[in-house]
Design an enzyme around this catalytic site. Structure first.
Site, PDB file in Angstrom:
ATOM      1  NE  ARG A  51     -72.207 -13.163   5.450  1.00 35.93           N
ATOM      2  CZ  ARG A  51     -72.171 -13.389   4.162  1.00 35.93           C
ATOM      3  NH1 ARG A  51     -72.502 -12.436   3.314  1.00 35.93           N
ATOM      4  NH2 ARG A  51     -71.802 -14.554   3.698  1.00 35.93           N
ATOM      5  CG  ASP A 161     -64.467  -7.104  -3.926  1.00 37.85           C
ATOM      6  OD1 ASP A 161     -64.571  -8.236  -4.457  1.00 37.85           O
ATOM      7  OD2 ASP A 161     -65.258  -6.699  -3.042  1.00 37.85           O
TER       8      ASP A 161
HETATM    9  C1  LIG Z   1     -68.415 -14.499  -4.289  1.00 34.27           C
HETATM   10  S1  LIG Z   1     -67.174 -13.282  -4.517  1.00 34.27           S
HETATM   11  C2  LIG Z   1     -66.556 -13.707  -6.124  1.00 34.27           C
HETATM   12  C3  LIG Z   1     -65.039 -13.716  -6.163  1.00 34.27           C
HETATM   13  C4  LIG Z   1     -64.440 -14.186  -7.488  1.00 34.27           C
HETATM   14  N1  LIG Z   1     -64.843 -13.357  -8.594  1.00 34.27           N
HETATM   15  C5  LIG Z   1     -64.784 -15.622  -7.752  1.00 34.27           C
HETATM   16  O1  LIG Z   1     -65.590 -15.900  -8.629  1.00 34.27           O
HETATM   17  O2  LIG Z   1     -64.237 -16.498  -7.071  1.00 34.27           O
HETATM   18  C6  LIG Z   1     -68.183 -11.829  -4.864  1.00 34.27           C
HETATM   19  C7  LIG Z   1     -67.438 -10.517  -4.662  1.00 34.27           C
HETATM   20  O3  LIG Z   1     -68.204  -9.464  -5.251  1.00 34.27           O
HETATM   21  C8  LIG Z   1     -67.991  -8.302  -4.475  1.00 34.27           C
HETATM   22  N2  LIG Z   1     -69.051  -7.315  -4.752  1.00 34.27           N
HETATM   23  C9  LIG Z   1     -70.353  -7.353  -4.355  1.00 34.27           C
HETATM   24  N3  LIG Z   1     -71.006  -6.265  -4.785  1.00 34.27           N
HETATM   25  C10 LIG Z   1     -70.116  -5.518  -5.476  1.00 34.27           C
HETATM   26  C11 LIG Z   1     -70.183  -4.253  -6.154  1.00 34.27           C
HETATM   27  N4  LIG Z   1     -71.310  -3.537  -6.211  1.00 34.27           N
HETATM   28  N5  LIG Z   1     -69.061  -3.798  -6.760  1.00 34.27           N
HETATM   29  C12 LIG Z   1     -67.905  -4.505  -6.716  1.00 34.27           C
HETATM   30  N6  LIG Z   1     -67.775  -5.697  -6.073  1.00 34.27           N
HETATM   31  C13 LIG Z   1     -68.868  -6.193  -5.455  1.00 34.27           C
HETATM   32  C14 LIG Z   1     -67.965  -8.816  -3.045  1.00 34.27           C
HETATM   33  O4  LIG Z   1     -67.322  -7.926  -2.173  1.00 34.27           O
HETATM   34  C15 LIG Z   1     -67.228 -10.152  -3.213  1.00 34.27           C
HETATM   35  O5  LIG Z   1     -65.856 -10.045  -2.895  1.00 34.27           O
END
Ligand SMILES: C[S@@+](CC[C@H](N)C(=O)[O-])C[C@H]1O[C@@H](n2cnc3c(N)ncnc32)[C@H](O)[C@@H]1O
Length: 290
Positions: A51, A161
């Site tokens: 990435r 997010d």
């Molecule tokens: C695997 S996705 C989950 C999406 C959805 N909640 C689901 O379960 O399908 C994880 C998300 O968490 C976000 N993320 C990671 N660290 C974060 C943080 N410190 N604050 C907010 N979002 C975060 C990432 O950008 C990503 O879009």
């Protein structure tokens, strides 16, 4: 992190893979942890390197070493959000872990709507790591059905997010048509869609889009909202955090959750330790208790 490893050993060996010294990997991992709370575990390092390599290319640099040298300069402060965007995992899906949407539709929303009968009342749901929006639109879809055309309810979904690129995609609400075709037959009609550009893409209808506010929010920084929320979705993001980070965020969720409200976690996630104000009432479903 991994202080047992000697410094400056090339990590990636295949000729096509970018090389990143252990020192640089440690440095990047520490930056990502400091700014997003995300722990880059050793078995995920190859993925992180791939990435980062895309980011190196986008910046017109020639190597990961050059990128890391840049990150070490004061001029790199503005690059941190891009670094975070590059390393986040955004995998998601409409109605993913369907039992949460069934619970919301059958047990939560009818009760909230009933409780607020006859007066202008506020219902708030937070999708706290919303990725490209599928989770928030799925919430909107089942809520629209449960609430119907009632205009006496002040119903809103907050979808947040850390990743600004993915939030732009979420707010656009455009998806490949075949994603929608593969949805369970009983859920598909709930997700109101309009044709978008040609037959290959669809757009979530305005009547669902207008229920959602997409905003950037870093779960490890301060939050501007005062709540309370009736339901919080925090799914498939705790897996990237360590126990102290999870506990701190959980306490803040509890403070913002209405008593009698619900917290949904992802399928492989659990509380770092039992919480006195959260009671497990179903598969990864927690009720806020007094
Ligand atoms: C695997 S996705 C989950 C999406 C959805 N909640 C689901 O379960 O399908 C994880 C998300 O968490 C976000 N993320 C990671 N660290 C974060 C943080 N410190 N604050 C907010 N979002 C975060 C990432 O950008 C990503 O879009």
């Amino acid at each position: 992190m991994r202080s047992d490893l000697p410094a400056a050993v090339p990590l990636a060996t295949p000729a096509t893979e970018p090389v990143l010294s252990r020192d640089d990997m440690r440095f990047v991992a520490a930056l990502v942890y400091e700014h997003a709370g995300i722990v880059i575990r050793e078995h995920k390092e190859a993925m992180a390197r791939g990435r980062l390599a895309r980011r190196v290319k986008a910046l017109g640099m020639t190597s990961l070493a050059e990128y890391c040298a840049f990150l070490r300069t004061p001029a790199a402060a503005g690059e941190i959000p891009e670094l975070i965007n590059a390393v986040t995992t955004n995998h998601t899906a409409f109605f993913r872990e369907r039992h949460h949407f069934d619970h919301l539709r059958e047990a939560v929303l009818p009760r909230l709507v009933q409780a607020h009968a006859g007066r202008k009342a506020r219902i708030r749901i937070w999708s706290s790591a919303c990725s490209s929006g599928e989770e928030a639109y799925s919430i909107a879809a089942v809520s629209r059905e449960a609430i119907g055309p009632r205009s006496d309810l002040d119903f809103r979904i907050l979808a947040t997010d850390i990743d600004t690129d993915i939030l732009d995609r979420a707010a656009a609400g455009r998806y490949p048509a075949d994603l929608i075709e593969r949805l369970p037959a009983d859920m598909r009609p709930l997700l109101k869609i309009d044709p978008a550009s040609g037959r290959s893409e669809v757009r979530i209808a305005e009547e669902l889009r207008r229920l959602i506010a997409f905003k950037r929010l870093n779960l490890i920084e301060s939050w501007p909202m005062k709540g309370p929320f009736d339901v919080i979705f925090c799914r498939n993001v705790f897996i990237y955090f360590d126990a102290p980070t999870k506990s701190a965020i959980l306490d803040r969720f509890v403070a913002l959750l209405q008593v009698g409200g619900f917290l949904y976690l992802g399928h492989s996630e659990s509380l770092p330790q039992p919480h006195p104000q959260l009671r497990l009432i179903g598969r990864t479903i927690y009720e806020r208790i007094p």
